[in-house]
Design a protein around this motif. Structure first.
Motif, PDB file in Angstrom:
ATOM      1  N   ALA A   1      -5.349   9.581   6.812  1.00 31.18           N
ATOM      2  CA  ALA A   1      -5.733   8.285   6.244  1.00 31.18           C
ATOM      3  C   ALA A   1      -7.249   8.137   6.344  1.00 31.18           C
ATOM      4  O   ALA A   1      -7.882   8.723   7.229  1.00 31.18           O
ATOM      5  CB  ALA A   1      -5.048   7.130   6.969  1.00 31.18           C
TER       6      ALA A   1
ATOM      7  N   ILE B   1      -8.149   0.739   2.643  1.00 25.59           N
ATOM      8  CA  ILE B   1      -7.526   2.055   2.712  1.00 25.59           C
ATOM      9  C   ILE B   1      -7.794   2.823   1.430  1.00 25.59           C
ATOM     10  O   ILE B   1      -7.426   2.386   0.340  1.00 25.59           O
ATOM     11  CB  ILE B   1      -6.011   1.916   2.954  1.00 25.59           C
ATOM     12  CG1 ILE B   1      -5.734   1.255   4.306  1.00 25.59           C
ATOM     13  CG2 ILE B   1      -5.336   3.289   2.908  1.00 25.59           C
ATOM     14  CD1 ILE B   1      -4.267   0.963   4.561  1.00 25.59           C
TER      15      ILE B   1
ATOM     16  N   LEU C   1      -4.205  -0.092  13.384  1.00 26.34           N
ATOM     17  CA  LEU C   1      -3.822   1.306  13.552  1.00 26.34           C
ATOM     18  C   LEU C   1      -3.495   1.516  15.022  1.00 26.34           C
ATOM     19  O   LEU C   1      -4.327   1.239  15.894  1.00 26.34           O
ATOM     20  CB  LEU C   1      -4.966   2.233  13.143  1.00 26.34           C
ATOM     21  CG  LEU C   1      -5.531   2.084  11.725  1.00 26.34           C
ATOM     22  CD1 LEU C   1      -6.758   2.973  11.557  1.00 26.34           C
ATOM     23  CD2 LEU C   1      -4.485   2.426  10.680  1.00 26.34           C
TER      24      LEU C   1
ATOM     25  N   VAL D   1       0.023   5.717  13.741  1.00 25.88           N
ATOM     26  CA  VAL D   1      -0.628   6.979  13.370  1.00 25.88           C
ATOM     27  C   VAL D   1       0.008   8.187  14.052  1.00 25.88           C
ATOM     28  O   VAL D   1      -0.451   9.314  13.883  1.00 25.88           O
ATOM     29  CB  VAL D   1      -2.148   6.937  13.643  1.00 25.88           C
ATOM     30  CG1 VAL D   1      -2.790   5.758  12.929  1.00 25.88           C
ATOM     31  CG2 VAL D   1      -2.456   6.909  15.132  1.00 25.88           C
TER      32      VAL D   1
ATOM     33  N   ILE E   1       0.122   0.072  11.362  1.00 28.58           N
ATOM     34  CA  ILE E   1       0.343   1.452  10.936  1.00 28.58           C
ATOM     35  C   ILE E   1       0.390   2.337  12.171  1.00 28.58           C
ATOM     36  O   ILE E   1      -0.585   2.409  12.932  1.00 28.58           O
ATOM     37  CB  ILE E   1      -0.767   1.937   9.990  1.00 28.58           C
ATOM     38  CG1 ILE E   1      -0.834   1.062   8.732  1.00 28.58           C
ATOM     39  CG2 ILE E   1      -0.546   3.395   9.606  1.00 28.58           C
ATOM     40  CD1 ILE E   1      -1.988   1.415   7.802  1.00 28.58           C
TER      41      ILE E   1
ATOM     42  N   TYR F   1      -7.068   6.303   1.386  1.00 31.62           N
ATOM     43  CA  TYR F   1      -6.061   7.360   1.377  1.00 31.62           C
ATOM     44  C   TYR F   1      -5.125   7.118   2.539  1.00 31.62           C
ATOM     45  O   TYR F   1      -5.565   6.733   3.624  1.00 31.62           O
ATOM     46  CB  TYR F   1      -6.718   8.741   1.515  1.00 31.62           C
ATOM     47  CG  TYR F   1      -5.734   9.873   1.642  1.00 31.62           C
ATOM     48  CD1 TYR F   1      -5.059  10.362   0.505  1.00 31.62           C
ATOM     49  CD2 TYR F   1      -5.465  10.460   2.870  1.00 31.62           C
ATOM     50  CE1 TYR F   1      -4.147  11.402   0.626  1.00 31.62           C
ATOM     51  CE2 TYR F   1      -4.560  11.505   2.994  1.00 31.62           C
ATOM     52  CZ  TYR F   1      -3.896  11.972   1.875  1.00 31.62           C
ATOM     53  OH  TYR F   1      -2.996  12.991   1.989  1.00 31.62           O
ATOM     54  N   ASN F   2      -3.825   7.313   2.319  1.00 34.23           N
ATOM     55  CA  ASN F   2      -2.864   7.101   3.386  1.00 34.23           C
ATOM     56  C   ASN F   2      -1.625   7.959   3.136  1.00 34.23           C
ATOM     57  O   ASN F   2      -0.925   7.781   2.150  1.00 34.23           O
ATOM     58  CB  ASN F   2      -2.460   5.633   3.470  1.00 34.23           C
ATOM     59  CG  ASN F   2      -1.547   5.350   4.653  1.00 34.23           C
ATOM     60  OD1 ASN F   2      -1.355   6.191   5.524  1.00 34.23           O
ATOM     61  ND2 ASN F   2      -0.975   4.155   4.681  1.00 34.23           N
TER      62      ASN F   2
END
Length: 389
Positions: A377, A384, A6, A53, A51, A386-387
Motif C-alpha cells: 500500500a 491511498i 493502519l 497490514v 486497515i 495503491y492498496n
C-alpha cells in the motif's frame, strides 16, 4: 478525507522501529502512533477506516530526488502530461515525493522543459512533485556520462536566472561541476534562492571540492559515477566526499553502478544521515517491451540497468526505490538505515518539512511493504494511491 488507521505493523518511524504498532491518519497528516495494546483499547468512530497490514512494515513514503522517468514517461518528453503520469505511476509503488530530473538540452528547449515540469505541480495524481533537479548544464565535458557534449555549458548566470524564472522558483537541487570557472558566483546565486547544490559530472581536484564546500556545495550526485576517482596523491571528488562527513551523497543501489562491497566502505566512512538512495531511473524503467529510448537516444536494458546502444556507455538505472531499499539491506544496511536513506535523509538534505519521518503532525506520506519487499500500500497526504492488503 476519510480518517485511516493502519495497524498490526512494524512502524519504521525514521529514527526507530516500533513493532506491533499502529498509525492514525487524519486530515492528511499523521495524527498518532501507538501500540497494539492501545489500539485494542481505543473505540474508533465508524467513519475511521481501519486497515490490518498483517505484520508488514509501515515506513515514511520514499523520496526520489534524482529520477528522469518511469513507465515510458520522462522529463525529456517536454510534456506536462508525462510528468503527471510519472507521478501517478510512482505513487503506486511507494514513492510519495520526487524531484523530476532534467538533462541539459539546447537553451530554449531546456527553458520550455523546466516550465512544463513546473506546470505539473499541483496536478499530481500520485507522488508529489517537490521541485526540479537540474542535472546540468554546468558540467565537466570530461565527465559527461551519457550527457550530450553539445548541451553542457560554461557557467552562465543570465541563463541560470532564466531557468529560475521559467521554473517559477521551483528548482530544488542542481548538479554542478565545482571546478568550473565562475562556479563561486553561481553558488552564491543558488544559496540566495535556496537551491541545494551537489557535485557531479565533475573532474574536480581536492582543492576544487573544498572550495566548493566553502560556497555550499555540500551534496553530491551518484557517488563514484561520473566524477574524478580517488587517487593517493589527490583525493579528487570521490576521496573528498568519503573523507568529509559534511558532504552528503546520492548512491545508486542497483549493484551495477556501484559494486555491492563498496557499500561497506560507505557505511564505515559516511554518517548514515548523509547517504541518500536515488534511482537515477530512466524513462523506460518498468517497461517490458522495447525499443527503449532515454534522453533522445536508444538504450538497451542489460543486467538491471540501461546502456546506450551506440557505444555501450551506462546510461542510467532501471531501479525502483523499493528495490533499492531491498538491495541496501542485502549490501549490509540495517532495514532502519535503508529506510532512512530512502525517506528520512532526502527529506533532511532537501529541507522538506513534514516529510521523511512518521511523527504526529507530519504529512501522511506512507508506504507499506512486506518482508519480501513487495509494496502492499502507499499513501500520499493520507490519500491511498495503491492498496493490495
Amino acid at each position: 478525507m476519510t480518517p485511516i488507521c493502519l495497524h498490526n505493523g512494524t512502524v519504521m518511524t525514521g529514527f526507530a522501529a516500533m513493532e506491533h504498532c499502529a498509525v492514525l491518519i487524519e486530515d492528511g497528516l499523521v495524527a498518532d502512533v501507538f501500540s497494539a495494546r492501545r489500539f485494542e483499547q481505543k473505540h474508533f468512530a465508524p467513519s475511521i477506516k481501519t486497515i490490518d497490514v498483517q505484520g508488514a512494515y509501515i515506513a515514511p513514503g520514499f523520496i526520489d530526488t534524482h529520477i528522469h522517468g518511469f513507465g515510458g514517461y520522462g522529463t525529456e518528453d517536454g510534456s506536462t502530461d508525462s510528468v503527471i503520469e510519472m507521478s501517478r505511476l510512482l505513487g503506486g509503488c511507494g514513492v510519495s515525493a520526487f524531484n523530476p530530473t532534467l538533462y541539459p538540452s539546447e537553451p530554449e528547449e531546456m527553458l520550455q522543459a523546466v516550465a512544463n515540469i513546473t506546470a505539473a505541480m499541483g496536478k499530481e495524481k500520485g507522488a508529489r512533485i517537490m521541485g526540479i533537479h537540474l542535472e546540468g548544464p554546468f558540467l565537466s565535458p570530461d565527465r559527461l556520462g551519457v550527457q550530450r557534449p553539445e548541451t553542457v555549458k560554461t557557467v552562465d548566470i543570465p541563463f541560470m536566472e532564466k531557468l529560475w524564472e521559467a521554473a517559477g522558483g521551483h528548482i530544488v537541487n542542481m548538479t554542478v561541476a565545482p571546478e568550473l570557472k565562475g562556479m563561486r558566483e553561481l553558488a552564491l546565486f543558488c544559496i540566495k534562492k535556496g537551491i541545494v547544490l551537489q557535485a557531479g559530472h565533475t573532474d574536480a581536484k581536492y582543492e576544487n571540492m573544498v572550495e566548493g564546500m566553502q560556497v555550499g556545495i555540500l551534496h553530491s550526485t551518484h557517488l563514484f559515477n561520473a566524477m574524478s576517482k580517488l587517487d593517493h596523491r589527490n583525493p579528487n571528488a570521490v576521496g573528498t566526499i568519503l573523507t568529509h562527513p559534511e558532504i552528503s551523497c546520492e548512491i545508486i543501489a542497483d549493484g551495477f553502478h556501484v559494486h555491492p562491497d563498496l557499500f561497506k566502505l560507505l557505511l564505515r566512512d559516511k554518517p548514515i544521515d548523509k547517504i541518500i538512495l536515488v534511482t537515477d531511473g530512466l524513462k523506460p524503467t518498468g517497461q517490458t517491451e522495447g525499443p527503449f529510448f532515454a534522453n533522445g537516444e536508444e538504450v538497451v536494458f542489460q543486467d538491471g540497468f540501461f546502456r546506450r546502444k551506440s557505444d555501450g556507455v551506462i546510461a542510467g538505472s532501471g531501479l525502483t526505490m523499493i528495490r533499492g531499499v531491498k538491495n541496501l539491506v542485502s549490501f549490509g544496511f540495517s532495514l532502519e538505515d535503508a529506510v532512512k536513506a530512502a525517506s528520512t535523509n532526502p527529506a533532511q538534505v532537501m529541507r522538506y518539512k513534514g516529510k521523511g519521518t512518521i511523527i504526529p503532525g507530519n504529512d501522511a506520506d506512507l508506504v507499506v511493504f512486506d518482508h519480501n519487499f513487495t509494496v502492499l500500500a502507499s499513501l500520499v497526504g493520507g490519500d491511498i494511491k495503491y492498496n493490495s492488503l
